[in-house]
Scaffold this motif. Structure first.
Motif, mmCIF file in Angstrom:
data_model
loop_
_atom_site.group_PDB
_atom_site.id
_atom_site.type_symbol
_atom_site.label_atom_id
_atom_site.label_comp_id
_atom_site.label_asym_id
_atom_site.label_seq_id
_atom_site.Cartn_x
_atom_site.Cartn_y
_atom_site.Cartn_z
ATOM 1 N N LEU A 1 0.800 -1.225 0.000
ATOM 2 C CA LEU A 1 0.000 0.000 0.000
ATOM 3 C C LEU A 1 0.836 1.280 0.000
ATOM 4 N N ALA A 2 2.080 1.222 0.460
ATOM 5 C CA ALA A 2 2.847 2.429 0.761
ATOM 6 C C ALA A 2 3.041 3.341 -0.453
ATOM 7 N N THR A 3 3.521 2.811 -1.561
ATOM 8 C CA THR A 3 3.801 3.643 -2.724
ATOM 9 C C THR A 3 2.531 4.211 -3.356
ATOM 10 N N PRO A 4 1.476 3.398 -3.586
ATOM 11 C CA PRO A 4 0.226 3.986 -4.101
ATOM 12 C C PRO A 4 -0.330 5.092 -3.204
ATOM 13 N N LEU A 5 -0.238 4.908 -1.891
ATOM 14 C CA LEU A 5 -0.727 5.923 -0.955
ATOM 15 C C LEU A 5 0.030 7.229 -1.111
ATOM 16 N N ALA A 6 1.350 7.157 -1.191
ATOM 17 C CA ALA A 6 2.166 8.362 -1.341
ATOM 18 C C ALA A 6 1.842 9.077 -2.645
ATOM 19 N N LEU A 7 1.691 8.342 -3.729
ATOM 20 C CA LEU A 7 1.412 8.956 -5.034
ATOM 21 C C LEU A 7 0.029 9.602 -5.066
ATOM 22 N N ILE A 8 -0.958 8.931 -4.502
ATOM 23 C CA ILE A 8 -2.323 9.475 -4.507
ATOM 24 C C ILE A 8 -2.395 10.770 -3.710
ATOM 25 N N SER A 9 -1.648 10.868 -2.620
ATOM 26 C CA SER A 9 -1.693 12.066 -1.777
ATOM 27 C C SER A 9 -1.204 13.318 -2.498
ATOM 28 N N LEU A 10 -0.475 13.158 -3.599
ATOM 29 C CA LEU A 10 0.051 14.317 -4.321
ATOM 30 C C LEU A 10 -1.046 15.127 -4.998
ATOM 31 N N GLY A 11 -2.220 14.540 -5.172
ATOM 32 C CA GLY A 11 -3.329 15.275 -5.776
ATOM 33 C C GLY A 11 -4.199 16.030 -4.789
ATOM 34 N N LEU A 12 -3.903 15.906 -3.494
ATOM 35 C CA LEU A 12 -4.749 16.539 -2.476
ATOM 36 C C LEU A 12 -4.783 18.070 -2.552
ATOM 37 N N PRO A 13 -3.641 18.767 -2.636
ATOM 38 C CA PRO A 13 -3.677 20.239 -2.528
ATOM 39 C C PRO A 13 -4.537 20.916 -3.594
ATOM 40 N N THR A 14 -4.312 20.598 -4.860
ATOM 41 C CA THR A 14 -5.076 21.279 -5.923
ATOM 42 C C THR A 14 -6.502 20.760 -5.993
ATOM 43 N N GLY A 15 -6.705 19.482 -5.655
ATOM 44 C CA GLY A 15 -8.034 18.899 -5.771
ATOM 45 C C GLY A 15 -9.043 19.521 -4.836
ATOM 46 N N PHE A 16 -8.670 19.742 -3.580
ATOM 47 C CA PHE A 16 -9.628 20.260 -2.609
ATOM 48 C C PHE A 16 -9.680 21.780 -2.585
ATOM 49 N N MET A 17 -8.670 22.435 -3.136
ATOM 50 C CA MET A 17 -8.642 23.892 -3.115
ATOM 51 C C MET A 17 -9.711 24.507 -4.034
ATOM 52 N N CYS A 18 -10.086 23.763 -5.085
ATOM 53 C CA CYS A 18 -11.016 24.350 -6.056
ATOM 54 C C CYS A 18 -12.437 23.812 -5.925
ATOM 55 N N LEU A 19 -12.700 22.975 -4.917
ATOM 56 C CA LEU A 19 -14.035 22.394 -4.782
ATOM 57 C C LEU A 19 -15.123 23.450 -4.600
ATOM 58 N N ILE A 20 -14.829 24.478 -3.829
ATOM 59 C CA ILE A 20 -15.827 25.494 -3.537
ATOM 60 C C ILE A 20 -16.216 26.283 -4.787
ATOM 61 N N GLY B 1 -2.864 34.388 -4.252
ATOM 62 C CA GLY B 1 -2.780 33.288 -3.298
ATOM 63 C C GLY B 1 -2.818 31.931 -3.975
ATOM 64 N N LYS B 2 -3.670 31.802 -4.966
ATOM 65 C CA LYS B 2 -3.803 30.506 -5.632
ATOM 66 C C LYS B 2 -2.596 30.208 -6.516
ATOM 67 N N LEU B 3 -2.034 31.214 -7.156
ATOM 68 C CA LEU B 3 -0.843 30.991 -7.976
ATOM 69 C C LEU B 3 0.302 30.427 -7.132
ATOM 70 N N ILE B 4 0.489 30.987 -5.949
ATOM 71 C CA ILE B 4 1.556 30.514 -5.065
ATOM 72 C C ILE B 4 1.307 29.074 -4.630
ATOM 73 N N LEU B 5 0.075 28.785 -4.223
ATOM 74 C CA LEU B 5 -0.247 27.445 -3.739
ATOM 75 C C LEU B 5 -0.158 26.406 -4.846
ATOM 76 N N TYR B 6 -0.594 26.750 -6.047
ATOM 77 C CA TYR B 6 -0.504 25.813 -7.164
ATOM 78 C C TYR B 6 0.955 25.560 -7.546
ATOM 79 N N ALA B 7 1.774 26.602 -7.538
ATOM 80 C CA ALA B 7 3.195 26.437 -7.861
ATOM 81 C C ALA B 7 3.880 25.512 -6.859
ATOM 82 N N LEU B 8 3.595 25.699 -5.581
ATOM 83 C CA LEU B 8 4.181 24.840 -4.545
ATOM 84 C C LEU B 8 3.700 23.396 -4.689
ATOM 85 N N SER B 9 2.427 23.218 -4.994
ATOM 86 C CA SER B 9 1.857 21.878 -5.125
ATOM 87 C C SER B 9 2.472 21.132 -6.304
ATOM 88 N N ILE B 10 2.638 21.823 -7.421
ATOM 89 C CA ILE B 10 3.224 21.190 -8.608
ATOM 90 C C ILE B 10 4.695 20.846 -8.363
#
Length: 420
Positions: A310-329, A400-409
């Motif tokens: 489970l370890a590697t799939p879990l780490a890879l999936i977590s990389l989509g968290l920042p941008t995915g939840f930031m734009c839900l609203i 604010g979003k430009l900075i957060l997206y740059a860091l996430s990528i």
């Protein structure tokens, strides 16, 4: 917000924690069978009310609750007929076994309870009374886990999660119905008015289903139920904290900001939007870093040996968290600001591209599939932000979003290079 958040967080933490223990007693293949049935009930949740629930909240349509109840009752019976007939035919053709047929029927029977729970929760949300909603979420989580654990005690391993899932819905429905003093009646007089917005909600939900749950069927067909179990459990662990907090924050914000939009209070909406998105983006980036850091060392102590991949799939999936939840609203605000139709088109395109990517990369192995899906999600989230900021001028936070997206990528690129 704190009341709804506390209830949602409790249910979304307690239930997954107990579920994690139950899953650790199962094989990945058994868990994959449950996940397939769960994807079917998620499909029902996509179409169950034709988007009326969100339309009622957005338009503050108190008179639409009985229409919501009526439409969902009809859809529940139609869904039950399809599931029973389909599972019998699938068994006859040898596509599924007896155990999977039984699991599908048990899980999908929860559809009969949703007309009551959804209608009553909508009533409380419209009145700003979030305490019953929060308590119902806690009851659902506790009942689901408790019944599941009892099934494990009875050695009903493969049925523990299905029975617990449906029992949680049943206990939750009893609690909500006993505290609700209004009478639910069958009527459809508000349907046409509510469906004017509901059709866009329905289209967006369809896209969301393809993005979030079509992978269940694709991964199972390409890689088997055991790999599906590993893949989906990785997703659930990565998303347990966001689902326990951000999902319920969005529920409350949608209701509150819809009220503010009705009063043309855009300065308030903009201020809340900016604070909320910056907090969510930063929190999800930190969570992703934490998951990647501890996944290799903590998982051996949390799960049995059959889950050590489970370890590697879990780490890879977590990389989509920042941008995915930031734009839900953004999706919810588009409903109240009057450009929901544009998001319908965007999400439709995103869903088709996501499914295509999954189909193309599924045969390449699980890790390749996850990286391709995360890249697709990041690109789609950037398109989401671009559409939101280009469609209106009242609510925005470009810097604010430009900075957060740059860091996430940057975090995504560094981590994938190290892991792969």
């Amino acid at each position: 917000m704190l009341v709804n958040l506390s209830g949602g967080a409790t249910s979304k933490v307690i239930a997954p924690a107990i579920q994690l223990f139950i899953v650790s007693q199962l094989s990945p293949s058994d868990y994959g069978l449950f996940l397939t049935s769960l994807a079917l009930i998620y499909f029902y949740e996509l179409v169950k009310d034709f988007g009326l629930l969100d339309s009622i909240i957005a338009q503050r349509a108190f008179g639409g609750i009985n229409t919501l109840f009526s439409i969902q009752t009809v859809s529940a019976f139609a869904f039950a007929l399809i599931i029973v007939t389909g599972s019998i035919l699938a068994l006859d053709f040898g596509w599924i076994g007896n155990t999977e047929r039984n699991i599908i029927i048990i899980v999908c029977s929860s559809a009969f309870l949703m007309p009551f729970t959804d209608s009553i929760r909508t009533f409380y949300r419209l009145n700003g009374n979030y305490a019953p909603v929060a308590i119902s979420n806690i009851i659902h989580g506790v009942a689901t886990g408790a019944v599941g654990l009892y099934c494990i005690y009875l050695n009903l391993d493969a049925y523990a999660l299905p029975i617990g899932f449906t029992a949680g819905h049943f206990v939750c429905a009893i609690y909500l119905r006993t505290g609700y003093q209004q009478r639910l009646t069958y009527q459809t007089s508000e349907f046409r008015t509510l469906f004017s917005l509901g059709k866009h909600v329905l289209a967006q939900r369809s896209s969301g289903f393809l993005v979030g749950h079509a992978d269940t069927f694709i991964v199972r067909a390409a890689l088997g139920p055991a790999v599906l179990g590993i893949y989906k459990l990785s997703q659930q662990i990565a998303y347990v904290i966001p689902n326990a907090t951000i999902f319920f924050c969005n529920q409350v914000l949608f209701s509150e900001l819809s009220t503010a939009a009705t009063g043309k209070n855009f300065s308030y909406i903009s201020r809340v939007y900016k604070l909320y998105c910056r907090f969510v983006g930063s929190a999800m980036l930190l969570l992703s870093i934490l998951i990647v850091t501890v996944s290799q060392s903590m998982l051996p102590y949390a799960l049995n040996s059959q889950w050590q991949d489970l370890a590697t799939p879990l780490a890879l999936i977590s990389l989509g968290l920042p941008t995915g939840f930031m734009c839900l609203i953004n999706n919810d605000l588009a409903k109240t600001l009057g450009f929901s139709n544009r998001y319908t088109a965007l999400l439709t395109v995103r869903s088709l591209i996501t499914v295509s990517v999954l189909l193309i990369f599924a045969k390449e192995g699980l890790e390749t599939l996850i990286v391709a899906a995360v890249i697709t999600g990041i690109v789609a989230n950037i398109a989401n932000e671009t559409l939101f900021h280009c469609s209106q001028t009242s609510v925005r936070d470009i810097a604010g979003k430009l900075i957060l997206y740059a860091l996430s990528i940057a975090w995504f690129l560094i981590t994938t290079m190290v892991i792969l």
